[in-house]
Design an enzyme around this catalytic site. Structure first.
Site, PDB file in Angstrom:
ATOM      1  N   ILE A  12      39.275  28.323  -9.188  1.00 38.26           N
ATOM      2  CA  ILE A  12      39.067  29.342  -7.973  1.00 38.26           C
ATOM      3  C   ILE A  12      39.315  30.481  -8.891  1.00 38.26           C
ATOM      4  O   ILE A  12      38.686  32.098  -8.841  1.00 38.26           O
ATOM      5  CB  ILE A  12      39.756  29.012  -7.101  1.00 38.26           C
ATOM      6  N   LEU A  59      55.087  31.201 -15.074  1.00 37.62           N
ATOM      7  CA  LEU A  59      55.753  32.167 -14.204  1.00 37.62           C
ATOM      8  C   LEU A  59      56.856  31.384 -13.740  1.00 37.62           C
ATOM      9  O   LEU A  59      57.802  32.113 -12.664  1.00 37.62           O
ATOM     10  CB  LEU A  59      54.721  32.316 -12.923  1.00 37.62           C
ATOM     11  N   PHE A  80      47.800  31.804  -7.227  1.00 35.43           N
ATOM     12  CA  PHE A  80      46.375  30.750  -7.455  1.00 35.43           C
ATOM     13  C   PHE A  80      47.810  29.892  -8.187  1.00 35.43           C
ATOM     14  O   PHE A  80      47.332  28.379  -8.138  1.00 35.43           O
ATOM     15  CB  PHE A  80      44.846  30.720  -8.230  1.00 35.43           C
ATOM     16  N   LYS A  84      48.450  20.929  -7.710  1.00 38.45           N
ATOM     17  CA  LYS A  84      47.595  21.018  -7.072  1.00 38.45           C
ATOM     18  C   LYS A  84      47.618  19.597  -6.949  1.00 38.45           C
ATOM     19  O   LYS A  84      45.724  19.315  -6.685  1.00 38.45           O
ATOM     20  CB  LYS A  84      46.702  21.600  -7.096  1.00 38.45           C
ATOM     21  N   SER A 124      45.951  26.268   1.790  1.00 40.44           N
ATOM     22  CA  SER A 124      44.851  24.887   1.912  1.00 40.44           C
ATOM     23  C   SER A 124      45.050  24.335   2.950  1.00 40.44           C
ATOM     24  O   SER A 124      45.857  24.490   3.955  1.00 40.44           O
ATOM     25  CB  SER A 124      45.857  24.233   0.473  1.00 40.44           C
ATOM     26  N   ALA A 125      44.215  24.207   3.608  1.00 43.86           N
ATOM     27  CA  ALA A 125      43.389  24.036   5.088  1.00 43.86           C
ATOM     28  C   ALA A 125      44.784  22.382   4.936  1.00 43.86           C
ATOM     29  O   ALA A 125      45.238  22.065   6.243  1.00 43.86           O
ATOM     30  CB  ALA A 125      42.438  23.170   4.696  1.00 43.86           C
ATOM     31  N   TYR A 149      52.412  17.976  -2.568  1.00 39.60           N
ATOM     32  CA  TYR A 149      51.867  19.260  -2.359  1.00 39.60           C
ATOM     33  C   TYR A 149      51.239  19.939  -1.641  1.00 39.60           C
ATOM     34  O   TYR A 149      51.467  20.956  -1.632  1.00 39.60           O
ATOM     35  CB  TYR A 149      50.872  19.274  -3.345  1.00 39.60           C
ATOM     36  N   LYS A 153      52.728  23.776  -0.768  1.00 36.46           N
ATOM     37  CA  LYS A 153      52.066  25.581   0.531  1.00 36.46           C
ATOM     38  C   LYS A 153      52.430  25.440   1.981  1.00 36.46           C
ATOM     39  O   LYS A 153      52.910  26.973   1.997  1.00 36.46           O
ATOM     40  CB  LYS A 153      49.756  24.978   0.308  1.00 36.46           C
ATOM     41  N   ASN A 179      36.931  22.885   1.605  1.00 38.93           N
ATOM     42  CA  ASN A 179      37.041  22.397   0.316  1.00 38.93           C
ATOM     43  C   ASN A 179      36.050  22.835  -0.859  1.00 38.93           C
ATOM     44  O   ASN A 179      34.895  22.909  -0.795  1.00 38.93           O
ATOM     45  CB  ASN A 179      36.188  20.586  -0.059  1.00 38.93           C
ATOM     46  N   ASN A 198      39.770  14.097  -9.461  1.00 35.83           N
ATOM     47  CA  ASN A 198      39.946  13.169  -7.905  1.00 35.83           C
ATOM     48  C   ASN A 198      39.511  13.199  -7.250  1.00 35.83           C
ATOM     49  O   ASN A 198      38.981  12.966  -6.138  1.00 35.83           O
ATOM     50  CB  ASN A 198      41.752  13.916  -8.046  1.00 35.83           C
ATOM     51  N   LEU A 200      35.571  14.509  -4.914  1.00 41.92           N
ATOM     52  CA  LEU A 200      34.725  14.158  -4.726  1.00 41.92           C
ATOM     53  C   LEU A 200      33.291  14.694  -5.594  1.00 41.92           C
ATOM     54  O   LEU A 200      32.282  14.299  -6.795  1.00 41.92           O
ATOM     55  CB  LEU A 200      34.056  14.337  -3.569  1.00 41.92           C
TER      56      LEU A 200
HETATM   57  C1  WQD Z   1      36.200  14.571  -0.291  1.00 43.33           C
HETATM   58  C2  WQD Z   1      36.249  13.335   0.306  1.00 43.33           C
HETATM   59  C3  WQD Z   1      37.278  11.153  -0.156  1.00 43.33           C
HETATM   60  C4  WQD Z   1      36.446  10.861  -4.513  1.00 43.33           C
HETATM   61  C5  WQD Z   1      41.365  17.578  -1.950  1.00 43.33           C
HETATM   62  C6  WQD Z   1      42.807  17.812  -0.851  1.00 43.33           C
HETATM   63  C7  WQD Z   1      43.106  19.454  -0.442  1.00 43.33           C
HETATM   64  C8  WQD Z   1      42.056  20.407  -1.395  1.00 43.33           C
HETATM   65  C9  WQD Z   1      40.754  19.880  -2.028  1.00 43.33           C
HETATM   66  C10 WQD Z   1      43.513  20.700  -2.949  1.00 43.33           C
HETATM   67  C11 WQD Z   1      37.214  12.344   0.872  1.00 43.33           C
HETATM   68  C12 WQD Z   1      35.840  11.112  -0.661  1.00 43.33           C
HETATM   69  C13 WQD Z   1      36.379  11.654  -3.403  1.00 43.33           C
HETATM   70  C14 WQD Z   1      35.918  10.060  -5.028  1.00 43.33           C
HETATM   71  C15 WQD Z   1      35.076   9.666  -2.515  1.00 43.33           C
HETATM   72  N1  WQD Z   1      42.249  20.487  -2.839  1.00 43.33           N
HETATM   73  N2  WQD Z   1      35.954  10.482  -2.765  1.00 43.33           N
HETATM   74  N3  WQD Z   1      35.325   9.185  -3.517  1.00 43.33           N
HETATM   75  O1  WQD Z   1      40.977  15.051   0.087  1.00 43.33           O
HETATM   76  O2  WQD Z   1      38.975  16.489   1.083  1.00 43.33           O
HETATM   77  O3  WQD Z   1      40.537  16.728  -0.690  1.00 43.33           O
HETATM   78  O4  WQD Z   1      40.748  18.435  -2.015  1.00 43.33           O
HETATM   79  O5  WQD Z   1      44.009  22.565  -2.539  1.00 43.33           O
HETATM   80  O6  WQD Z   1      44.199  19.758  -0.739  1.00 43.33           O
HETATM   81  O7  WQD Z   1      42.889  17.085  -0.193  1.00 43.33           O
HETATM   82  O8  WQD Z   1      38.767  16.387  -1.741  1.00 43.33           O
HETATM   83  O9  WQD Z   1      37.881  15.894  -3.153  1.00 43.33           O
HETATM   84  O10 WQD Z   1      39.680  14.216  -2.858  1.00 43.33           O
HETATM   85  O11 WQD Z   1      37.425  13.706  -1.146  1.00 43.33           O
HETATM   86  O12 WQD Z   1      34.176   9.331  -1.728  1.00 43.33           O
HETATM   87  O13 WQD Z   1      35.277  10.056  -6.031  1.00 43.33           O
HETATM   88  O14 WQD Z   1      35.065  12.656  -0.511  1.00 43.33           O
HETATM   89  O15 WQD Z   1      38.131  10.431   0.264  1.00 43.33           O
HETATM   90  O16 WQD Z   1      36.151  11.340   1.896  1.00 43.33           O
HETATM   91  P1  WQD Z   1      39.976  16.281   0.247  1.00 43.33           P
HETATM   92  P2  WQD Z   1      38.229  14.901  -2.222  1.00 43.33           P
END
Ligand code: WQD
Length: 340
Positions: A12, A59, A80, A84, A124-125, A149, A153, A179, A198, A200
């Site tokens: 970002i 930092l 930033f 995370k 973050s949300a 984490y 925030k 997201n 991690n 999606l």
């Molecule tokens: C989204 C959806 C998963 C991977 C996270 C952090 C949040 C922010 C954004 C920093 C969920 C599903 C995921 C996969 C899947 N980061 N999924 N298979 O969890 O909403 O938010 O990232 O600020 O703090 O919590 O995002 O992209 O990890 O997951 O099915 O291989 O996709 O279960 O429903 P998330 P995500």
């Protein structure tokens, strides 16, 4: 303004550097490259046509942070830099608290010594926790997160708000991202997670480019339209624009500190995102349904009204734009940024 962008080589941060330069600001980047690569900077300079000065240090080192402010003329800070990864934070809580809080303390101390009073924070949300009504609104008061984490925030938002309220002239914008996904339309910069993604969108992109065998959908038995979790995916270019809008709004902000949701206000399911990515690639992508991931909420999205009305900011890119831009970046850079 001359803006110090901490974590400016990150996903970002790098997109925000381009948006700041395009808006006529000067930038200085500080990044320890613990979760990014120095080759990002060369791409930022070629895309922006501007020189991007970089200071490479951690930092949490207060002395080096002080020397940066003594050496560089800084008008504002966009922060930033931080650890995370939600899952990792559960296994390394002290490292997350120390890093994410100490880095903020170093910045605030140096800002106070050098008369810098403008701060935009990457929040973050996740601060809304598990009980906030959807759509999430900034006036929700019981902020709390289930992960270390997310708790960093919540804590940094509170530290910055308390500092702003007792420091003459301070203005702080707390930007709560939903997201972030997508990439700069050039395809020259984008999300480059180290190791197994991690999140999606980068995982889907790595399946599409052949780095991962298939996507595992973490559960399809949620109380949602298609049984998979719904999230408010936001194009990183819209997110970067939100940072510029917030920075340029600070002088007019009545309160010393104020939170803003940066989201579209719309939920998209895992399967809907997968189908959109298939449209971008032009073929089906392999997936399987696996067990739910611990900690996942079924569905949440933003109420973006405050950012819309007070910052004059709106998310403009569609889910298909997010997937097309991600695919252009990933297909041109199958293994992310080069090491050198
Ligand atoms: C989204 C959806 C998963 C991977 C996270 C952090 C949040 C922010 C954004 C920093 C969920 C599903 C995921 C996969 C899947 N980061 N999924 N298979 O969890 O909403 O938010 O990232 O600020 O703090 O919590 O995002 O992209 O990890 O997951 O099915 O291989 O996709 O279960 O429903 P998330 P995500």
């Amino acid at each position: 303004m001359r803006v110090l962008v901490s974590g400016g080589a990150g996903y970002i941060g790098s997109h925000t550097v381009l948006a700041l330069v395009a808006a006529g600001h000067d930038v200085v980047v500080v990044d320890d490259f613990s979760n990014s690569k120095p080759t990002v900077i060369g791409r930022l300079e070629s895309l922006s046509g501007a020189h991007v000065p970089v200071h490479s240090f951690d930092l949490t080192d207060a002395d080096k942070t002080e020397r940066l402010f003594a050496h560089e003329q800084i008008d504002a800070v966009i922060h930033f830099a931080g650890f995370k990864a939600v899952g990792e934070s559960v296994t390394r809580p002290l490292a997350y608290y120390r890093n994410n809080l100490e880095s903020t303390f170093s910045l605030v101390d140096a800002m106070n010594r050098h008369g810098v009073t403008r701060f935009v924070f990457s929040s973050s949300a996740t601060v809304y926790g598990e009980k906030a009504p959807v759509p999430y609104r900034e006036d929700y008061e019981n902020l709390s997160s289930s992960s270390p984490y997310g708790q960093t925030k919540v804590m940094v938002e509170r530290v910055l708000s308390d500092v702003a309220h007792i420091s003459e002239g301070w203005k702080v914008a707390l930007l709560r991202y939903f997201n972030p996904v997508g990439a700069h339309p050039s395809g020259r910069i984008g999300e480059d997670p180290q190791g197994v993604p991690n999140n999606l969108m980068p995982f889907i992109a790595q399946v599409a480019v052949g780095r991962r065998e298939r996507l595992t959908v973490f559960g399809d038995d949620y109380p949602t339209a298609d049984g998979t979790c719904e999230r408010d995916y936001l194009h990183v270019e819209d997110l970067a624009a939100g940072h510029v809008a917030a920075l340029e709004h600070l002088d007019d902000m009545a309160e010393p500190a104020r939170a803003f949701n940066l989201g579209t206000g719309t939920g998209t399911s895992v399967l809907e995102l997968l189908r959109a990515f298939e449209r971008a690639v032009g073929r089906e992508l392999p997936y399987e349904v696996g067990p739910r991931r611990a900690g996942d909420l079924p569905a949440f999205w933003a109420d973006p009204t405050r950012a819309n009305t007070e910052l004059g900011w709106h998310a403009t890119r569609t889910i298909d734009d997010m997937c097309a831009d991600t695919w252009r970046w990933q297909s041109a850079n199958p293994h992310g940024f080069p090491d050198a």
